[in-house]
Motif scaffolding. Sequence first.
Motif, PDB file in Angstrom:
ATOM      1  N   GLU A 198       0.774  -1.465   0.153  1.00  0.00           N
ATOM      2  CA  GLU A 198       0.028   0.256  -0.364  1.00  0.00           C
ATOM      3  C   GLU A 198       1.004   1.607   0.234  1.00  0.00           C
ATOM      4  N   LEU A 199       1.851   1.965  -0.989  1.00  0.00           N
ATOM      5  CA  LEU A 199       2.333   2.230  -1.326  1.00  0.00           C
ATOM      6  C   LEU A 199       2.130   3.119  -2.472  1.00  0.00           C
ATOM      7  N   GLU A 200       1.389   4.130  -2.531  1.00  0.00           N
ATOM      8  CA  GLU A 200       1.431   5.503  -3.627  1.00  0.00           C
ATOM      9  C   GLU A 200       1.503   6.790  -3.053  1.00  0.00           C
ATOM     10  N   LEU A 201       2.202   6.981  -4.020  1.00  0.00           N
ATOM     11  CA  LEU A 201       1.666   9.123  -4.334  1.00  0.00           C
ATOM     12  C   LEU A 201      -0.359   8.930  -3.747  1.00  0.00           C
ATOM     13  N   VAL A 202      -0.496  10.251  -3.741  1.00  0.00           N
ATOM     14  CA  VAL A 202      -1.603  10.791  -3.070  1.00  0.00           C
ATOM     15  C   VAL A 202      -2.834  10.508  -4.469  1.00  0.00           C
ATOM     16  N   PRO A 203      -4.000  10.164  -4.679  1.00  0.00           N
ATOM     17  CA  PRO A 203      -4.555   9.541  -5.881  1.00  0.00           C
ATOM     18  C   PRO A 203      -5.486  11.247  -6.867  1.00  0.00           C
ATOM     19  N   GLN A 204      -5.483  11.490  -7.472  1.00  0.00           N
ATOM     20  CA  GLN A 204      -6.083  12.484  -7.746  1.00  0.00           C
ATOM     21  C   GLN A 204      -7.436  12.436  -7.236  1.00  0.00           C
TER      22      GLN A 204
ATOM     23  N   LEU B 137       3.457  11.113  -0.486  1.00  0.00           N
ATOM     24  CA  LEU B 137       2.774   9.253  -0.298  1.00  0.00           C
ATOM     25  C   LEU B 137       1.308   9.837  -0.055  1.00  0.00           C
ATOM     26  N   LEU B 138       0.593   8.758   0.331  1.00  0.00           N
ATOM     27  CA  LEU B 138      -1.026   8.311   0.872  1.00  0.00           C
ATOM     28  C   LEU B 138      -0.411   8.168   2.638  1.00  0.00           C
ATOM     29  N   ASP B 139      -0.649   9.181   3.211  1.00  0.00           N
ATOM     30  CA  ASP B 139      -0.359   7.776   4.557  1.00  0.00           C
ATOM     31  C   ASP B 139      -0.849   7.426   5.142  1.00  0.00           C
TER      32      ASP B 139
ATOM     33  N   SER C  27     -13.276   8.648   2.832  1.00  0.00           N
ATOM     34  CA  SER C  27     -14.547  10.109   2.126  1.00  0.00           C
ATOM     35  C   SER C  27     -14.663   9.718   0.368  1.00  0.00           C
ATOM     36  N   LYS C  28     -13.023   8.428  -0.257  1.00  0.00           N
ATOM     37  CA  LYS C  28     -13.475   8.328  -1.282  1.00  0.00           C
ATOM     38  C   LYS C  28     -13.242   6.731  -1.755  1.00  0.00           C
ATOM     39  N   TYR C  29     -12.504   6.489  -0.475  1.00  0.00           N
ATOM     40  CA  TYR C  29     -12.553   5.011  -0.796  1.00  0.00           C
ATOM     41  C   TYR C  29     -12.923   4.186   0.270  1.00  0.00           C
ATOM     42  N   ALA C  30     -14.435   4.053   0.481  1.00  0.00           N
ATOM     43  CA  ALA C  30     -14.664   3.941   2.334  1.00  0.00           C
ATOM     44  C   ALA C  30     -14.262   1.993   2.529  1.00  0.00           C
ATOM     45  N   ALA C  31     -14.472   1.712   1.245  1.00  0.00           N
ATOM     46  CA  ALA C  31     -14.246  -0.287   1.068  1.00  0.00           C
ATOM     47  C   ALA C  31     -12.894  -0.528   1.043  1.00  0.00           C
ATOM     48  N   GLU C  32     -12.021   0.372   1.137  1.00  0.00           N
ATOM     49  CA  GLU C  32     -10.042  -0.118   1.467  1.00  0.00           C
ATOM     50  C   GLU C  32     -10.678   0.803   2.200  1.00  0.00           C
ATOM     51  N   ALA C  33     -10.367   2.034   2.732  1.00  0.00           N
ATOM     52  CA  ALA C  33      -9.864   2.513   4.475  1.00  0.00           C
ATOM     53  C   ALA C  33      -9.111   2.156   5.189  1.00  0.00           C
ATOM     54  N   GLU C  34      -9.879   1.060   5.255  1.00  0.00           N
ATOM     55  CA  GLU C  34      -8.420  -0.664   7.151  1.00  0.00           C
ATOM     56  C   GLU C  34      -7.109  -0.183   5.806  1.00  0.00           C
ATOM     57  N   ARG C  35      -6.361  -0.272   4.247  1.00  0.00           N
ATOM     58  CA  ARG C  35      -5.691  -0.783   4.490  1.00  0.00           C
ATOM     59  C   ARG C  35      -5.427  -0.343   3.540  1.00  0.00           C
ATOM     60  N   ARG C  36      -5.503   1.091   3.282  1.00  0.00           N
ATOM     61  CA  ARG C  36      -4.806   1.968   2.242  1.00  0.00           C
ATOM     62  C   ARG C  36      -3.947   2.976   2.519  1.00  0.00           C
ATOM     63  N   GLY C  37      -3.065   3.073   2.134  1.00  0.00           N
ATOM     64  CA  GLY C  37      -1.266   4.626   2.735  1.00  0.00           C
ATOM     65  C   GLY C  37      -0.816   3.752   3.771  1.00  0.00           C
ATOM     66  N   ARG C  38       0.367   2.945   3.113  1.00  0.00           N
ATOM     67  CA  ARG C  38       0.563   2.218   4.490  1.00  0.00           C
ATOM     68  C   ARG C  38       2.099   2.223   4.315  1.00  0.00           C
ATOM     69  N   PRO C  39       2.959   2.890   4.016  1.00  0.00           N
ATOM     70  CA  PRO C  39       4.273   2.991   3.605  1.00  0.00           C
ATOM     71  C   PRO C  39       5.044   2.558   4.996  1.00  0.00           C
TER      72      PRO C  39
ATOM     73  N   PHE D  92       0.251  -5.489   2.393  1.00  0.00           N
ATOM     74  CA  PHE D  92      -1.015  -4.747   3.590  1.00  0.00           C
ATOM     75  C   PHE D  92      -1.377  -5.278   4.995  1.00  0.00           C
ATOM     76  N   PRO D  93      -2.244  -4.540   5.196  1.00  0.00           N
ATOM     77  CA  PRO D  93      -2.280  -5.254   6.871  1.00  0.00           C
ATOM     78  C   PRO D  93      -3.418  -5.888   6.417  1.00  0.00           C
ATOM     79  N   SER D  94      -4.559  -5.689   6.011  1.00  0.00           N
ATOM     80  CA  SER D  94      -5.750  -6.563   6.426  1.00  0.00           C
ATOM     81  C   SER D  94      -6.243  -7.070   4.938  1.00  0.00           C
ATOM     82  N   GLY D  95      -7.115  -7.988   4.778  1.00  0.00           N
ATOM     83  CA  GLY D  95      -7.130  -8.183   3.252  1.00  0.00           C
ATOM     84  C   GLY D  95      -6.504  -9.335   2.419  1.00  0.00           C
ATOM     85  N   ASP D  96      -6.580  -8.972   1.276  1.00  0.00           N
ATOM     86  CA  ASP D  96      -6.243 -10.137   0.340  1.00  0.00           C
ATOM     87  C   ASP D  96      -5.361  -9.625  -0.580  1.00  0.00           C
ATOM     88  N   PHE D  97      -4.385  -9.956  -1.175  1.00  0.00           N
ATOM     89  CA  PHE D  97      -4.232  -9.967  -2.396  1.00  0.00           C
ATOM     90  C   PHE D  97      -5.074  -9.352  -3.602  1.00  0.00           C
ATOM     91  N   LEU D  98      -4.644  -7.941  -3.500  1.00  0.00           N
ATOM     92  CA  LEU D  98      -5.239  -7.619  -5.555  1.00  0.00           C
ATOM     93  C   LEU D  98      -5.129  -7.612  -5.834  1.00  0.00           C
TER      94      LEU D  98
END
Lengths: 219, 219
Positions: free
Chosen positions: B10-16, B39-41, B51-63, B178-184
């Motif tokens: 879960e390493l990415e720049l802040v999405p547009q 970086l998204l953190d 606000s935009k990615y509710a379903a993935e809020a517990e996994r995204r932004g984990r440098p 990633f902290p939880s869930g499955d492989f994308l």
Amino acid sequence: MMHLILADSELELVPQAIQGHPAIVKHAKMRKKKPSRILLDSTYHHQAIRSKYAAEAERRGRPDIVHFFLMNAQESLLNYEGKLRVYVHTRNNDVIRISPETRLPKSYNRFVGLMEHVFQNKYVPDKENPLLTLEKMSLRALVDEIGNKAVVLSEKGKKVNLKEYDIPEDITFIIGGFPSGDFLSNVNFADEIVSIYDGTLMAWVAAYEVIARYENLYL
Amino acid sequence: MMHLILADSELELVPQAIQGHPAIVKHAKMRKKKPSRILLDSTYHHQAIRSKYAAEAERRGRPDIVHFFLMNAQESLLNYEGKLRVYVHTRNNDVIRISPETRLPKSYNRFVGLMEHVFQNKYVPDKENPLLTLEKMSLRALVDEIGNKAVVLSEKGKKVNLKEYDIPEDITFIIGGFPSGDFLSNVNFADEIVSIYDGTLMAWVAAYEVIARYENLYL
């Protein structure tokens, strides 16, 4: 049970002598805390450290080492299985005990905030059911209290191959929590001082090396 | 040689879509960078993510997970001995290759700055002698390029005891970043999917578990 001590770790509140240094004052203000209540951190305070502690400027203020160490030790398979006890001993003879079920913050800034809280309150979250406790204690007193055979990992120790090294089920390993130099505590009281690699290993890597070896023997 | 891939990290720049969110704008301003270049953190951007990615809020932004993983892999005894190659694959199919001699910043903030630099410039420090390189590549393409037997670590895999598990000298291990869930990514192309523990292990702990096992066999 394996006991694991990070010894002489560079974890301390900003010492009084540099609480008035401009870099410290500025950083404390940004963090909305008093200079006396923030952790010394070489990332932000290197200049201030050098101004009064030139000879130790390359080692002091390293909460990051403690953080990496605890992320490995507390989250280790061995700890999940209930066979590990973890301690952080500091340069000032503070001993922090971390109960096995404690999950520490992964965010560095939150970890720093938690450690500052531990220094201030001694018991976190409270005295009745503490997950972390802090008390004044020398390394030797802690090792004596645990009572196991005690083995120090040090580049200066006797070379051993961990694969062949005899580890009893009740054992205490002591790892230096500083980036360079030597132990500040006298460690000659230990039963053995051993070197597990021809070179310097990071404290958190040395920790998982002995954890994995112990798991191989006793899990 | 052992190859170790942190996959779908879960390493990415802040999405547009959230670059204009007040929390992002404020944080970017404090860091004196454009929102598109930080970086998204989740430590700072959790509200914006929700606000935009509710379903993935517990996994995204984990440098932080990538940082802990690299502190273990790059500083491992196995890497010091030249027998490890390390890759970070991300949710967006970016692949970062880290050359074995690379010593990464221990400071989290500096690590984040370095990763932002990698996303922007693709080669760090430069194209002629890069320590880190970034390119677009799927997990499968990376595994195919390496060419070894590929083993995925997953809670959902076949239970194995690492002590008894057959590991060839040329091997690729894949660990979820990633902290939880499955492989994308679809990981069914792998030769095996195995579970090394009855429960969830942190990515960096799983990494040192396989590193230590490999060291036990081949060092």
